[in-house]
Design a protein around this motif. Structure first.
Motif, PDB file in Angstrom:
ATOM      1  N   GLU A 143     -13.145  -7.379  96.175  1.00 13.88           N
ATOM      2  CA  GLU A 143     -13.817  -6.290  95.409  1.00 13.88           C
ATOM      3  C   GLU A 143     -13.752  -5.550  93.807  1.00 13.88           C
ATOM      4  O   GLU A 143     -14.328  -5.329  93.582  1.00 13.88           O
ATOM      5  CB  GLU A 143     -13.066  -5.261  96.797  1.00 13.88           C
ATOM      6  CG  GLU A 143     -14.359  -4.967  98.202  1.00 13.88           C
ATOM      7  CD  GLU A 143     -16.035  -5.020  97.809  1.00 13.88           C
ATOM      8  OE1 GLU A 143     -15.994  -4.265  96.925  1.00 13.88           O
ATOM      9  OE2 GLU A 143     -16.619  -6.612  98.195  1.00 13.88           O
ATOM     10  N   PHE A 144     -11.765  -5.906  93.421  1.00 13.03           N
ATOM     11  CA  PHE A 144     -11.508  -4.916  92.496  1.00 13.03           C
ATOM     12  C   PHE A 144     -11.784  -6.186  91.483  1.00 13.03           C
ATOM     13  O   PHE A 144     -12.970  -5.683  90.430  1.00 13.03           O
ATOM     14  CB  PHE A 144     -10.321  -5.322  92.194  1.00 13.03           C
ATOM     15  CG  PHE A 144      -9.402  -5.391  90.866  1.00 13.03           C
ATOM     16  CD1 PHE A 144      -9.864  -3.640  90.805  1.00 13.03           C
ATOM     17  CD2 PHE A 144      -9.048  -5.121  90.157  1.00 13.03           C
ATOM     18  CE1 PHE A 144      -9.465  -3.128  89.883  1.00 13.03           C
ATOM     19  CE2 PHE A 144      -8.336  -4.756  89.198  1.00 13.03           C
ATOM     20  CZ  PHE A 144      -8.669  -3.353  88.691  1.00 13.03           C
ATOM     21  N   GLY A 145     -12.376  -7.526  91.925  1.00 15.69           N
ATOM     22  CA  GLY A 145     -12.799  -8.603  90.856  1.00 15.69           C
ATOM     23  C   GLY A 145     -14.073  -8.364  90.654  1.00 15.69           C
ATOM     24  O   GLY A 145     -14.585  -8.649  89.347  1.00 15.69           O
ATOM     25  N   ARG A 150     -18.802  -6.193  87.137  1.00 17.75           N
ATOM     26  CA  ARG A 150     -19.695  -5.218  87.211  1.00 17.75           C
ATOM     27  C   ARG A 150     -19.375  -4.758  85.347  1.00 17.75           C
ATOM     28  O   ARG A 150     -20.903  -3.895  84.711  1.00 17.75           O
ATOM     29  CB  ARG A 150     -19.844  -3.862  88.327  1.00 17.75           C
ATOM     30  CG  ARG A 150     -21.057  -5.161  89.626  1.00 17.75           C
ATOM     31  CD  ARG A 150     -20.803  -3.998  90.151  1.00 17.75           C
ATOM     32  NE  ARG A 150     -20.035  -3.100  91.026  1.00 17.75           N
ATOM     33  CZ  ARG A 150     -19.429  -3.584  92.147  1.00 17.75           C
ATOM     34  NH1 ARG A 150     -19.544  -4.192  92.914  1.00 17.75           N
ATOM     35  NH2 ARG A 150     -18.457  -2.834  92.080  1.00 17.75           N
ATOM     36  N   GLU A 151     -18.308  -4.000  85.326  1.00 23.23           N
ATOM     37  CA  GLU A 151     -18.068  -2.852  84.490  1.00 23.23           C
ATOM     38  C   GLU A 151     -17.946  -4.217  83.184  1.00 23.23           C
ATOM     39  O   GLU A 151     -17.965  -3.041  82.026  1.00 23.23           O
ATOM     40  CB  GLU A 151     -16.381  -2.176  84.456  1.00 23.23           C
ATOM     41  CG  GLU A 151     -16.594  -1.708  85.996  1.00 23.23           C
ATOM     42  CD  GLU A 151     -16.700  -0.202  84.978  1.00 23.23           C
ATOM     43  OE1 GLU A 151     -16.917   0.653  83.821  1.00 23.23           O
ATOM     44  OE2 GLU A 151     -17.691   0.793  85.742  1.00 23.23           O
ATOM     45  N   ARG A 152     -17.360  -4.831  82.828  1.00 16.83           N
ATOM     46  CA  ARG A 152     -18.058  -6.152  82.406  1.00 16.83           C
ATOM     47  C   ARG A 152     -18.911  -6.059  82.177  1.00 16.83           C
ATOM     48  O   ARG A 152     -20.188  -6.122  80.589  1.00 16.83           O
ATOM     49  CB  ARG A 152     -17.016  -7.804  82.427  1.00 16.83           C
ATOM     50  CG  ARG A 152     -16.996  -7.956  81.217  1.00 16.83           C
ATOM     51  CD  ARG A 152     -16.421  -9.838  81.566  1.00 16.83           C
ATOM     52  NE  ARG A 152     -17.861 -10.323  81.752  1.00 16.83           N
ATOM     53  CZ  ARG A 152     -19.160 -10.761  82.247  1.00 16.83           C
ATOM     54  NH1 ARG A 152     -19.251 -11.096  80.919  1.00 16.83           N
ATOM     55  NH2 ARG A 152     -19.736 -11.437  82.930  1.00 16.83           N
ATOM     56  N   GLU A 197     -23.802  -4.383  78.249  1.00 15.61           N
ATOM     57  CA  GLU A 197     -24.967  -4.411  77.988  1.00 15.61           C
ATOM     58  C   GLU A 197     -25.329  -2.949  77.028  1.00 15.61           C
ATOM     59  O   GLU A 197     -25.759  -2.634  76.165  1.00 15.61           O
ATOM     60  CB  GLU A 197     -25.616  -4.328  79.498  1.00 15.61           C
ATOM     61  CG  GLU A 197     -26.023  -4.609  80.726  1.00 15.61           C
ATOM     62  CD  GLU A 197     -26.742  -4.387  82.065  1.00 15.61           C
ATOM     63  OE1 GLU A 197     -26.355  -3.823  82.547  1.00 15.61           O
ATOM     64  OE2 GLU A 197     -26.949  -5.061  82.496  1.00 15.61           O
ATOM     65  N   HIS A 198     -24.481  -2.297  77.504  1.00 13.57           N
ATOM     66  CA  HIS A 198     -24.679  -0.716  76.270  1.00 13.57           C
ATOM     67  C   HIS A 198     -23.951  -1.571  74.849  1.00 13.57           C
ATOM     68  O   HIS A 198     -25.008  -0.668  74.541  1.00 13.57           O
ATOM     69  CB  HIS A 198     -23.320   0.446  76.703  1.00 13.57           C
ATOM     70  CG  HIS A 198     -23.252   0.780  77.824  1.00 13.57           C
ATOM     71  ND1 HIS A 198     -24.262   0.843  78.301  1.00 13.57           N
ATOM     72  CD2 HIS A 198     -22.473   1.180  78.844  1.00 13.57           C
ATOM     73  CE1 HIS A 198     -24.336   1.949  79.484  1.00 13.57           C
ATOM     74  NE2 HIS A 198     -23.153   1.845  79.978  1.00 13.57           N
ATOM     75  N   LEU A 199     -22.988  -1.826  74.802  1.00 12.98           N
ATOM     76  CA  LEU A 199     -23.384  -2.731  73.383  1.00 12.98           C
ATOM     77  C   LEU A 199     -24.005  -3.190  73.036  1.00 12.98           C
ATOM     78  O   LEU A 199     -24.501  -3.301  71.809  1.00 12.98           O
ATOM     79  CB  LEU A 199     -21.881  -4.065  73.708  1.00 12.98           C
ATOM     80  CG  LEU A 199     -21.359  -4.309  72.097  1.00 12.98           C
ATOM     81  CD1 LEU A 199     -20.756  -3.691  71.533  1.00 12.98           C
ATOM     82  CD2 LEU A 199     -20.115  -5.254  72.129  1.00 12.98           C
TER      83      LEU A 199
END
Length: 167
Positions: free
Chosen positions: A91-93, A98-100, A105-107
């Protein structure tokens, strides 16, 4: 008999000579059976033929069952802990992935916005440069026209001022 919460019934019976206790409904591991076969310690009470006292045997079996149950519970708990650790790691992975992706996407959006703004500024600067060149051409036309008009006026008024200049 382990930590599964079994409700199996265990019964103790003695044979007609009361030399052997029969335990029904209990599974014992080889290690438990081997320990039960070991010669009894000198402090134990024996019946006439050397058999272990029924109460002591019941107590010993109960202790062995409790130890076996505790071992199984411990193994089950270790297995659950390992599964939970694997689940948390997975789950942490997934969360990190998802954060990456979100950060990328934001970048990407920020880069695209910046490129669009830069392109807009470049087009605006080109438009202003064309307008400035057009104004400059217009001013040069006006300057040439005014110089021509001034020269004509000077030619037209020259005969009127010529007599004053000669004196």
């Amino acid at each position: 008999m382990g930590g599964s919460g079994s409700t199996r019934r265990v019964t103790f019976e003695a044979d007609e000579n009361e030399n052997i206790t029969v335990v029904k409904g209990v599974r014992l591991s080889d290690s438990v059976i081997d320990r039960m076969k070991e010669p009894s310690s000198p402090g134990r009470q024996h019946r006439g033929s050397g058999a272990v006292n029924d109460e002591e045997l019941k107590k010993r079996i109960a202790e062995e069952l409790a130890l076996e149950r505790a071992r199984r519970d411990s193994e089950a708990q270790k297995k659950r802990l390992k599964q939970e650790q694997t689940y948390v790691r997975d789950e942490f992975g997934k969360l990190l992935e998802r954060e990456r992706i979100s950060s990328n996407e934001h970048l990407t959006r920020a880069i695209l916005r910046e490129r669009a703004a830069t392109e807009e500024e470049r087009q605006k600067a080109q438009r202003f440069a064309r307008q400035l060149e057009e104004k400059d051409r217009e001013l040069k036309k006006h300057d040439a026209y005014y110089k021509e008009q001034l020269a004509r006026l000077e030619e037209r008024v020259k005969p009127f001022f010529s007599p004053f200049n000669e004196e």
